[in-house]
Design a protein around this motif. Structure first.
Motif, PDB file in Angstrom:
ATOM      1  N   GLN A 115       0.662  -1.209  -0.045  1.00 27.34           N
ATOM      2  CA  GLN A 115       0.011  -0.027  -0.021  1.00 27.34           C
ATOM      3  C   GLN A 115       0.711   1.293   0.108  1.00 27.34           C
ATOM      4  O   GLN A 115       0.453   2.199  -0.751  1.00 27.34           O
ATOM      5  N   GLY A 140      -5.251  -3.447  -6.093  1.00 20.56           N
ATOM      6  CA  GLY A 140      -5.822  -4.053  -4.709  1.00 20.56           C
ATOM      7  C   GLY A 140      -6.415  -5.444  -5.256  1.00 20.56           C
ATOM      8  O   GLY A 140      -6.244  -6.413  -4.621  1.00 20.56           O
ATOM      9  N   ALA A 189      -9.250  -1.533  -0.776  1.00 20.66           N
ATOM     10  CA  ALA A 189      -7.853  -1.254   0.120  1.00 20.66           C
ATOM     11  C   ALA A 189      -6.847  -0.692  -0.870  1.00 20.66           C
ATOM     12  O   ALA A 189      -6.052   0.370  -0.594  1.00 20.66           O
TER      13      ALA A 189
END
Length: 407
Positions: A145, A176, A340
């Motif tokens: 991330q 993601g 995410a």
């Protein structure tokens, strides 16, 4: 609605949200706490499970989280009228104050000095930098991330396209999905009981179709019938439909649509955003300020009302369309996997904004010290409005003294 709870009238619902709209300072995180205290703990119109699942929906959808939570609560309790009244009560105070701020700013902007706007720009930079840090610690939990955040910011910085921010969000969603395909994680949020969601599924998909229609219809209309109304609608609607993670991320989108195009000056834009930090209620009421500055018509109030309605319109359509199917959607892990990645990419957009603003606004070592001090105040338990006003007055006075001494 829980059977043991007294009946809630539409007017009572409006009054509850109007009071929250007048007193809910502190941003989305604080707003959600206020909603929980009022509707779960005090009035008991929602139980813990209902609130948790409405909140999960509001957080996963693009748009202003706290406003969408209010719309969802109103819809859950009183249907479509409840959703409208909840939004109106919560939004009206800040929208009126932001419209008034724009009208006053137009009248007196010529009296503001360069130092005045410089301090405002530094405060806006401080708020965005602090928001970036908060989102970084919230949404970036793994190495992939952090890497995605950096790549998304680099993409927007390097690629000079009008849709570069949209591309960054799509890139985040794709990344993601790819990551979780090779490193699967299970969604731990428990499914909601069928009876706790009262929204009807009949024709709910039509709301989602209505949500998508502007993306299909407005571009050709702009091509054949170019005008400021369509341009304003397109910019605000697209921004509200693509913003994930918090209200501060509207800044790069709105700057691109209204400042870079010359419709609103950078100084007025920054002034309005700084004022928005002092307001109760949703940060998206910043659109009321922008609408009041746009020459859509001869009526400033009409212009502000138009901008306010447009920026919140996607929230209504998404809540009405998604809530009836939410129990089923929560069983789709790909939805959370894409989110995410999207959240990490959104942090990258804020990183780009921090770098861009830092390059323009930080003119001296004293500016850097001031920004660090403002961030420290925002991090403390001192009310945000007091931190912003106090730091502005102190630094503006210091610059006046220094400039006077210099000359």
């Amino acid at each position: 609605m829980l059977p043991s709870v007294p009946i809630l009238s539409n007017f009572s619902l409006f009054k509850i949200f109007l009071k929250l709209g007048c007193t809910a300072f502190g941003g989305p995180a604080a707003h959600l706490v206020f909603f929980y205290q009022r509707f779960v703990q005090q009035l008991k119109y929602l139980d813990e499970q209902q609130y948790a699942h409405l909140l999960a929906l509001a957080q996963i959808l693009p748009g202003p989280t706290s406003s969408q939570m209010g719309i969802a609560i109103g819809y859950q309790l009183k249907g479509y009228p409840g959703a409208l009244l909840a939004w109106l009560g919560f939004t009206l105070p800040s929208a009126l104050l932001m419209t008034l701020a724009a009208m006053i700013g137009i009248q007196f902007s010529n009296y503001f000095s360069a130092d005045f706007f410089h301090v405002i720009q530094l405060i806006v930079f401080s708020v965005v930098a602090w928001a970036f840090w908060q989102m970084l610690t919230t949404f970036c939990k793994a190495k992939w991330q952090y890497l995605l955040m950096f790549l998304a910011g680099l993409l927007v910085y390097v690629v000079p396209l009008g849709i570069n921010q949209v591309l960054a969000i799509l890139f985040g969603a794709f990344a993601g999905l790819i990551y979780h395909h090779y490193f699967p994680q299970q969604n731990t949020l428990k499914p909601v009981a069928k009876e706790s969601i009262t929204a009807k599924k009949s024709f709910a998909y039509l709301w989602l179709i209505l949500f998508a229609l502007p993306f299909v219809l407005v571009p050709p209309l702009q091509h054949f019938f170019p005008n400021l109304w369509l341009e304003t609608f397109s910019g605000l609607y697209r921004t509200a439909s693509l913003v994930f993670g918090g209200g501060h991320i509207i800044l790069p989108f709105l700057q691109q649509d209204f400042v870079a195009t010359g419709l609103i000056s950078n100084q007025h834009f920054d002034l309005g955003y700084a004022i928005a930090q002092l307001m109760p209620g949703p940060l998206f009421s910043f659109a009321s300020y922008l609408g009041a500055l746009l020459p859509l018509s001869s009526s400033t109030v009409l212009n502000a009302a138009f901008a306010t309605v447009v920026i919140f319109l996607p929230s209504f359509l998404l809540i009405f369309g998604a809530l009836p199917y939410w129990s089923r959607l929560m069983q789709q892990p790909r939805l959370f996997q894409a989110l995410a990645g999207i959240n990490a990419a959104v942090v990258g957009l804020l990183l780009y904004l921090v770098v861009q603003m830092g390059q323009k606004y930080l003119l001296s070592g004293l500016d850097i010290v001031f920004v660090i001090g403002v961030i420290a105040l925002l991090k403390s338990k001192i009310p945000v409005w007091l931190s912003i006003i106090g730091s502005f007055l102190a630094y503006y006075a210091l610059l006046l003294i220094l400039n006077h001494s210099f000359y």
